[in-house]
Design a protein around this motif. Structure first.
Motif, short mmCIF file in Angstrom:
data_model
loop_
_atom_site.label_atom_id
_atom_site.label_comp_id
_atom_site.label_asym_id
_atom_site.label_seq_id
_atom_site.Cartn_x
_atom_site.Cartn_y
_atom_site.Cartn_z
N LEU A 102 -12.96 14.38 8.28
CA LEU A 102 -12.91 13.00 7.82
C LEU A 102 -11.97 12.18 8.70
O LEU A 102 -10.97 12.70 9.20
CB LEU A 102 -12.42 12.94 6.37
CG LEU A 102 -13.24 13.71 5.34
CD1 LEU A 102 -12.56 13.65 3.98
CD2 LEU A 102 -14.65 13.17 5.25
N HIS A 103 -12.29 10.90 8.84
CA HIS A 103 -11.45 9.98 9.61
C HIS A 103 -10.85 8.97 8.64
O HIS A 103 -11.57 8.31 7.90
CB HIS A 103 -12.28 9.28 10.68
CG HIS A 103 -11.48 8.36 11.54
ND1 HIS A 103 -11.74 7.03 11.64
CD2 HIS A 103 -10.41 8.59 12.33
CE1 HIS A 103 -10.88 6.47 12.46
NE2 HIS A 103 -10.06 7.39 12.88
N CYS A 120 -4.78 4.04 5.16
CA CYS A 120 -4.75 5.50 5.10
C CYS A 120 -4.33 6.12 6.42
O CYS A 120 -3.76 7.21 6.44
CB CYS A 120 -6.12 6.05 4.71
SG CYS A 120 -6.65 5.53 3.07
N ALA A 121 -4.63 5.46 7.52
CA ALA A 121 -4.28 6.01 8.83
C ALA A 121 -2.76 5.98 8.99
O ALA A 121 -2.14 4.93 8.89
CB ALA A 121 -4.94 5.20 9.95
N GLY A 122 -2.18 7.13 9.20
CA GLY A 122 -0.74 7.20 9.40
C GLY A 122 0.09 7.09 8.14
O GLY A 122 1.30 7.01 8.20
N ILE A 125 -12.15 6.03 4.25
CA ILE A 125 -12.31 7.38 4.79
C ILE A 125 -13.76 7.53 5.18
O ILE A 125 -14.65 7.25 4.37
CB ILE A 125 -11.89 8.45 3.77
CG1 ILE A 125 -10.39 8.34 3.50
CG2 ILE A 125 -12.26 9.84 4.26
CD1 ILE A 125 -9.84 9.32 2.51
N THR A 126 -14.01 7.93 6.41
CA THR A 126 -15.39 8.09 6.86
C THR A 126 -15.66 9.55 7.21
O THR A 126 -14.78 10.27 7.70
CB THR A 126 -15.71 7.21 8.09
OG1 THR A 126 -14.78 7.50 9.14
CG2 THR A 126 -15.62 5.73 7.73
N PHE A 127 -16.88 9.97 6.97
CA PHE A 127 -17.33 11.32 7.24
C PHE A 127 -17.59 11.49 8.73
O PHE A 127 -18.21 10.64 9.36
CB PHE A 127 -18.63 11.57 6.46
CG PHE A 127 -19.26 12.90 6.74
CD1 PHE A 127 -18.81 14.04 6.10
CD2 PHE A 127 -20.31 13.01 7.64
CE1 PHE A 127 -19.38 15.27 6.35
CE2 PHE A 127 -20.89 14.23 7.91
CZ PHE A 127 -20.43 15.37 7.26
N HIS A 128 -17.09 12.58 9.30
CA HIS A 128 -17.31 12.82 10.73
C HIS A 128 -17.99 14.14 11.04
O HIS A 128 -18.37 14.36 12.18
CB HIS A 128 -16.00 12.71 11.51
CG HIS A 128 -15.76 11.33 12.00
ND1 HIS A 128 -16.06 10.93 13.28
CD2 HIS A 128 -15.32 10.24 11.36
CE1 HIS A 128 -15.78 9.65 13.39
NE2 HIS A 128 -15.33 9.21 12.26
N THR A 137 0.87 -1.18 0.00
CA THR A 137 0.00 0.00 0.00
C THR A 137 0.90 1.23 0.00
O THR A 137 2.11 1.10 0.22
CB THR A 137 -0.91 0.03 1.25
OG1 THR A 137 -0.10 0.32 2.40
CG2 THR A 137 -1.67 -1.28 1.44
N PRO A 138 0.35 2.42 -0.21
CA PRO A 138 1.20 3.62 -0.13
C PRO A 138 1.82 3.81 1.26
O PRO A 138 2.79 4.52 1.40
CB PRO A 138 0.23 4.76 -0.46
CG PRO A 138 -0.84 4.11 -1.28
CD PRO A 138 -0.98 2.73 -0.71
N ASN A 139 1.25 3.17 2.26
CA ASN A 139 1.78 3.23 3.62
C ASN A 139 2.74 2.06 3.81
O ASN A 139 2.31 0.91 3.84
CB ASN A 139 0.64 3.17 4.63
CG ASN A 139 1.10 3.33 6.05
OD1 ASN A 139 2.29 3.27 6.35
ND2 ASN A 139 0.15 3.54 6.95
N PRO A 140 4.04 2.30 3.96
CA PRO A 140 4.99 1.19 4.08
C PRO A 140 4.79 0.32 5.33
O PRO A 140 5.26 -0.81 5.37
CB PRO A 140 6.36 1.87 4.10
CG PRO A 140 6.09 3.31 4.37
CD PRO A 140 4.69 3.61 3.97
#
Length: 186
Positions: free
Chosen positions: A147-148, A153-155, A135-138, A8-11
Motif C-alpha cells: 500500500l502507498h 498519512c505519508a510520513g 491509502i492506495t493499493f499497489h 491531523t495525526p501528523n503534526p
C-alpha cells in the motif's frame, strides 16, 4: 469564503476545508513542487515558502510543511492561496488524474485483489480521509499487500501502527490469504 482547518495525526500536516468540492472524484497527490504542474491550486500552494507536499481529497486539501517551518508563519499564506484559487475560477487539476490503484486486476489472484480493494475502499479509505490522507493499493504478492500512503498519512508517526495494527488486522480477518501489509515508498 471561510476555510476551516483541522489538525491531523501528523503534526507536519494540516487539513484545509474550503467548504466546496476540491476534486470531483478521486484524489491527487503532489509530493513535491515539481509534480504540481497540472494543478493551478497545488502550484499556488507550493509558492508558499515552507510547503513540502500537497494532497487533494474530494472536499479537503492537506498541506505538509517543511521541518524547519512553523504553521503560525505559513498557514495565513496557504489560506490566501486557497482563497485566491477559488476566486480565480480555475480548475483544481487540469487533465485526468491517474488512479492506477483502481483498475480491475486479472490473473490468479484477481478475486483476492478485488476483495482487498473493496475493503480498502469501504472500510479504510473513508477513515484515513477523515485524517486528511489516502491509502492506495499497489500490489499483492505471496500473501503480502503493498500500500502507498498519501497526504497526511505519508510520513505520519502513527502510519506504521495504522498499517500493522489496523489495516493488516482488518485484511487478515476478512481475507485469510493476506499474511502481511507493507508500505510502498514514493
Amino acid at each position: 469564503m471561510f476555510i476551516q482547518t483541522e489538525s491531523t495525526p501528523n503534526p507536519a500536516t494540516l487539513k484545509f476545508l474550503p467548504g466546496q468540492a476540491v476534486m470531483d472524484a478521486g484524489t491527487a497527490d503532489f509530493p513535491s513542487a515539481e509534480t504540481a504542474g497540472k494543478s493551478p491550486l497545488a502550484t499556488r500552494i507550493f509558492a508558499v515558502d515552507g510547503v513540502r507536499a500537497v494532497f487533494f481529497g474530494t472536499d479537503f486539501v492537506t498541506v505538509t510543511k517543511a521541518e524547519d517551518s512553523e504553521w503560525d508563519h505559513i498557514k495565513p499564506a496557504i489560506l490566501g492561496a486557497i482563497m485566491e484559487h477559488y476566486q480565480s475560477g480555475q480548475p483544481t487539476v487540469t487533465g485526468a488524474e491517474e488512479d492506477a490503484g483502481h483498475a480491475d486486476h486479472d490473473g490468479p489472484d484477481a478475486e483476492i485483489v478485488n476483495q482487498i480493494k473493496q475493503l480498502l475502499d469501504t472500510r479504510v479509505r473513508p477513515a484515513v480521509a477523515q485524517d486528511g490522507g489516502d491509502i492506495t493499493f499497489h500490489g499483492f504478492d505471496r500473501g503480502i499487500v503493498y500500500l502507498h500512503m498519501q497526504g497526511a498519512c505519508a510520513g505520519c508517526p502513527s502510519s506504521t501502527l495504522t498499517l500493522k495494527m489496523g489495516i493488516e488486522n482488518l485484511l487478515r480477518h476478512y481475507i485469510p490469504e493476506v499474511t502481511e501489509v507493507r508500505p510502498v515508498a514514493d
